[in-house]
Motif scaffolding. Structure first.
Motif, PDB file in Angstrom:
ATOM      1  N   CYS A   1       0.859  -1.188   0.000  1.00  0.00           N
ATOM      2  CA  CYS A   1       0.000   0.000   0.000  1.00  0.00           C
ATOM      3  C   CYS A   1       0.917   1.267   0.000  1.00  0.00           C
ATOM      4  O   CYS A   1       1.810   1.129   0.646  1.00  0.00           O
TER       5      CYS A   1
ATOM      6  N   HIS B   1     -11.032   7.943   7.289  1.00  0.00           N
ATOM      7  CA  HIS B   1     -11.403   6.795   6.464  1.00  0.00           C
ATOM      8  C   HIS B   1     -12.554   6.007   7.088  1.00  0.00           C
ATOM      9  O   HIS B   1     -13.479   5.587   6.391  1.00  0.00           O
TER      10      HIS B   1
ATOM     11  N   HIS C   1      -9.753  -0.213   1.307  1.00  0.00           N
ATOM     12  CA  HIS C   1      -8.651   0.697   1.619  1.00  0.00           C
ATOM     13  C   HIS C   1      -8.699   1.973   0.797  1.00  0.00           C
ATOM     14  O   HIS C   1      -7.989   2.927   1.102  1.00  0.00           O
ATOM     15  N   TRP C   2      -9.510   2.006  -0.265  1.00  0.00           N
ATOM     16  CA  TRP C   2      -9.558   3.159  -1.144  1.00  0.00           C
ATOM     17  C   TRP C   2     -10.915   3.822  -1.051  1.00  0.00           C
ATOM     18  O   TRP C   2     -11.957   3.146  -1.077  1.00  0.00           O
ATOM     19  N   ASP C   3     -10.928   5.143  -0.932  1.00  0.00           N
ATOM     20  CA  ASP C   3     -12.198   5.843  -0.849  1.00  0.00           C
ATOM     21  C   ASP C   3     -12.836   5.940  -2.233  1.00  0.00           C
ATOM     22  O   ASP C   3     -12.301   5.418  -3.224  1.00  0.00           O
TER      23      ASP C   3
ATOM     24  N   GLY D   1     -10.759   6.984  -5.064  1.00  0.00           N
ATOM     25  CA  GLY D   1      -9.571   6.192  -5.360  1.00  0.00           C
ATOM     26  C   GLY D   1      -8.356   6.541  -4.535  1.00  0.00           C
ATOM     27  O   GLY D   1      -7.257   6.051  -4.797  1.00  0.00           O
TER      28      GLY D   1
ATOM     29  N   GLY E   1      -5.924   6.232  -1.493  1.00  0.00           N
ATOM     30  CA  GLY E   1      -5.577   5.178  -0.559  1.00  0.00           C
ATOM     31  C   GLY E   1      -4.939   5.703   0.707  1.00  0.00           C
ATOM     32  O   GLY E   1      -4.873   6.913   0.949  1.00  0.00           O
TER      33      GLY E   1
ATOM     34  N   ALA F   1      -2.440   6.338  -4.027  1.00  0.00           N
ATOM     35  CA  ALA F   1      -3.313   5.161  -4.013  1.00  0.00           C
ATOM     36  C   ALA F   1      -2.667   3.967  -3.332  1.00  0.00           C
ATOM     37  O   ALA F   1      -3.313   2.924  -3.176  1.00  0.00           O
TER      38      ALA F   1
ATOM     39  N   ASN G   1      -0.810   1.457  -0.432  1.00  0.00           N
ATOM     40  CA  ASN G   1      -1.079   1.078   0.951  1.00  0.00           C
ATOM     41  C   ASN G   1       0.058   0.237   1.496  1.00  0.00           C
ATOM     42  O   ASN G   1       0.247  -0.905   1.099  1.00  0.00           O
TER      43      ASN G   1
ATOM     44  N   ALA H   1     -12.308   1.937  -6.042  1.00  0.00           N
ATOM     45  CA  ALA H   1     -12.611   2.348  -4.679  1.00  0.00           C
ATOM     46  C   ALA H   1     -13.107   1.165  -3.872  1.00  0.00           C
ATOM     47  O   ALA H   1     -13.037   0.019  -4.292  1.00  0.00           O
TER      48      ALA H   1
END
Length: 453
Positions: free
Chosen positions: A22, A218, A230-232, A235, A237, A258, A260, A334
């Motif tokens: 990540c 998050h 893990h991605w909103d 997009g 991260g 992006a 993690n 996402a």
């Protein structure tokens, strides 16, 4: 109030695999109107003359009020100038003089000179270079004397430990207990965490307010936008969130927004994930995850977490996701829309700063006998915990330097050290001296007694 570990049959637990893989300065364009530009003076030793100088930049732009910060002034014309002195002064209340004169002025080249800051009251000051004939050049608002500035000739500062919730403190306590003795933690949970399995004792983690802000954002996004990942929805991260929090993320994590390499997340419903102990146990057991990336990140086994020093958590119990979330426009990049209705949510960010210096941290609390600073159910609102807020903690370096802070509302405190050596922690009359030698140190105050790790 230590609860016996168990997994109830009711509820659903979902944990997403941890997806691994990540210069500060004050810039100014010009100088004071009375700058030493085009001024000629007498010949000095070595044939130098007070020629034209201009100042363009000072770095670093902050340091301790105690003085001793090594700074570099950039500009032109230094090599041939007869420099008499450099001053750090507040033009609203001071004039340049011996009280605010820098030490150790050295001309390195025509474009650089260095010096050490004098002691000065906290605040923003001008920096002035004075030539032997009285002409000068000034950088306005160029330097900040900050009591919490890193370095600057001081051995430590109050760390950015924030105000963790009681349940975040309990999660941190549980993680540090496991890091201290992973084999014992493994025996408690029926998991092989022996040295033979690659789990060695690791230094304690400290809480960081910036990492906590990234984690809390998050968690709030997952609840408010009804997704898990893990991605909103844009997009972004974990790395992007941490950078946005202004945490001074170490270069080893990169800048790909992006990516993690720092984050654990989990959600659950019913009795699963319903307490700090249940969350911790689920991450350590890491059932169904191969390799066990959540466990390895918490215990410092993974490459990304091995050198991490700090953690921040966004933990929310007893909350359901927004039933009418925004339209998900980034499906496949996402987070995943939820197929069930969790009501317990956790995000953890585990990282280190560019400075990568050891922290002395701990918790002040009244223990019921189980050795953990616990939170009280229902783990939300003002349910509280065993931690004691507002307690004064004093750090004293072997040089005599002293620094104080107060514990957070849940009893946590932390100092960031800039040098190795002996530090004494004093809390309500009890004290101990610990040696910092590269690794984090934990000093708790439990029922009036000091306990170190």
């Amino acid at each position: 109030m230590r609860r016996t570990h168990r997994f109830a049959s009711a509820g659903t637990l979902a944990i997403l695999v941890l997806c691994l893989g990540c210069d500060t300065g004050s810039r100014h364009d010009d100088v004071d109107g009375t700058a030493a530009s085009g001024v000629t003076g007498p010949t000095g030793p070595g044939g130098g003359t007070a020629g034209s100088i201009r100042l363009s930049r000072l770095a670093p732009a902050q340091g301790s009020p105690q003085g001793g910060t090594s700074v570099t002034l950039e500009g032109t014309g230094f090599q041939g100038a007869l420099i008499a002195s450099v001053h750090f002064f507040d033009p609203s209340s001071e004039v340049p003089g011996s009280a605010n004169e820098a030490n150790g002025v050295r001309v390195l080249s025509d474009t650089e000179l260095t010096c050490e800051t004098p002691a000065h009251a906290a605040g923003v000051v001008d920096v002035r270079v004075v030539l032997q004939n009285g002409a000068f050049a000034t950088l306005n608002n160029a330097f900040t004397f900050d009591p919490n500035a890193p370095g600057g000739g001081v051995p430590a500062r109050v760390a950015d430990f924030g105000d963790p919730t009681p349940w975040a403190v309990e999660l941190l306590e549980l993680a540090n207990r496991a890091r201290r003795d992973p084999a014992a933690e493994g025996r408690r949970l029926g998991v092989d965490l022996s040295p033979g399995a690659g789990y060695a004792p690791r230094p304690p983690l400290s809480h960081n307010g910036f990492l906590a802000a990234a984690a809390a954002k998050h968690t709030g996004d997952m609840i408010g936008q009804n997704f898990y990942g893990h991605w909103d929805l844009a997009g972004v991260g974990p790395t992007g969130r941490i950078l946005d929090s202004t945490f001074d993320l170490h270069a080893s994590y990169g800048t790909d927004r992006a990516s993690n390499r720092t984050e654990n997340i989990g959600v659950g419903s019913g009795n699963q994930f319903s307490s700090p102990q249940a969350v911790h146990d689920a991450f350590i057991v890491d059932a169904g995850t191969n390799p066990p990336k959540h466990r390895d990140s918490l215990l410092g086994k993974s490459a990304a977490s091995r050198d991490a020093r700090e953690i921040g958590m966004g933990v929310r119990f007893g909350e359901t996701a927004n039933p009418t979330p925004p339209t998900q426009t980034n499906v496949g990049v996402a987070g995943t829309p939820l197929a069930f209705s969790p009501n317990h949510w956790v995000t953890q960010e585990i990282a280190r700063t560019k400075r990568d210096r050891a922290l002395i941290s701990g918790v002040v609390y009244n223990d019921d006998g189980d050795g953990i600073c616990e939170a009280f159910p229902p783990y939300r609102g003002n349910s509280g915990g065993e931690g004691r807020g507002g307690v004064t903690v004093t750090l004293t370096h072997s040089s005599g330097f002293t620094l104080q802070t107060q514990t957070s509302s849940a009893g946590f405190y932390a100092f960031e050290t800039f040098v190795d050596g002996d530090f004494t922690i004093t809390i309500e009359g009890a004290q101990t001296t610990v040696r910092v030698a590269g690794d984090n140190v934990k000093v708790d105050h439990v029922n009036g007694q000091i306990r170190t790790y």
